[in-house]
Write a protein that holds these residues in place. Structure first.
Motif, short mmCIF file in Angstrom:
data_model
loop_
_atom_site.label_atom_id
_atom_site.label_comp_id
_atom_site.label_asym_id
_atom_site.label_seq_id
_atom_site.Cartn_x
_atom_site.Cartn_y
_atom_site.Cartn_z
N GLY A 117 0.80 -1.21 0.00
CA GLY A 117 0.00 0.00 0.00
C GLY A 117 0.84 1.26 0.00
N ASP A 118 0.35 2.28 -0.69
CA ASP A 118 0.97 3.58 -0.62
C ASP A 118 0.87 4.09 0.81
OD1 ASP A 118 1.16 3.32 -3.33
OD2 ASP A 118 -0.20 4.93 -3.83
N GLY A 119 1.88 4.78 1.27
CA GLY A 119 1.80 5.35 2.60
C GLY A 119 3.15 5.45 3.28
N TYR A 120 3.09 5.84 4.55
CA TYR A 120 4.28 6.04 5.37
C TYR A 120 4.68 4.72 6.04
CZ TYR A 120 3.79 11.03 4.76
OH TYR A 120 3.71 12.28 4.21
N TYR A 121 5.99 4.48 6.10
CA TYR A 121 6.54 3.30 6.75
C TYR A 121 7.74 3.73 7.59
CZ TYR A 121 3.86 0.55 3.41
OH TYR A 121 2.85 -0.01 2.68
#
Length: 143
Positions: A117-121
């Motif tokens: 998923g797109d997003g912050y990690y």
């Protein structure tokens, strides 16, 4: 007849290369303690860019980070990405290294097939795989 055999062999090689680009990598080893993508040295490189799409990294942090151009031989082709730079024009970047005792906050944009998923990690120390369809934005070098 020889010309036809050569043509069939060439088509077969192209088909095999295309099918190989979509091979599924084995799952990451159990017990890896990261949030987000797990480092997995068993992943086989898929052969670089697909058309003009390559794994890409933008370093918005002030720190220099190590990237690898060859996941199959991580230490064989390391380059350094300085703060404020990106890897556009380098070819397919396959991984980013987080140094010992450090964490890295990143944003991932999967452009095509969306393997994650797109997003912050938040990445913990070690190598982290970048897929060919991903753009990784390094936001903060220490979490």
């Amino acid at each position: 007849m020889l010309r036809q055999l050569k043509a069939h062999a060439a088509v077969g090689a192209i088909v095999a290369a295309f099918v190989g680009m979509f091979a599924v990598a084995p799952p990451a080893a159990a017990g890896v303690s990261t949030t987000g993508p797990s480092p997995d040295p068993a992943v086989t490189p898929l052969g670089g860019c697909i058309g003009t799409m390559c794994g890409l990294v933008y370093n918005y942090s002030p720190d220099t980070v190590s990237v690898t151009m060859d996941w199959g031989n991580i230490n064989g082709n390391i380059r350094y990405l300085y703060g404020g730079q990106n890897t556009n024009g380098w070819g397919d970047v396959d991984g980013v290294h987080v140094g010992p005792g450090r964490t890295m906050r990143v944003y991932i944009d999967s452009r095509l097939w969306g393997g994650r998923g797109d997003g912050y990690y938040t990445w913990l120390e070690g190598w982290h795989k970048i897929e060919t369809d991903e753009i990784v934005y390094i936001m903060n070098p220490n979490g």
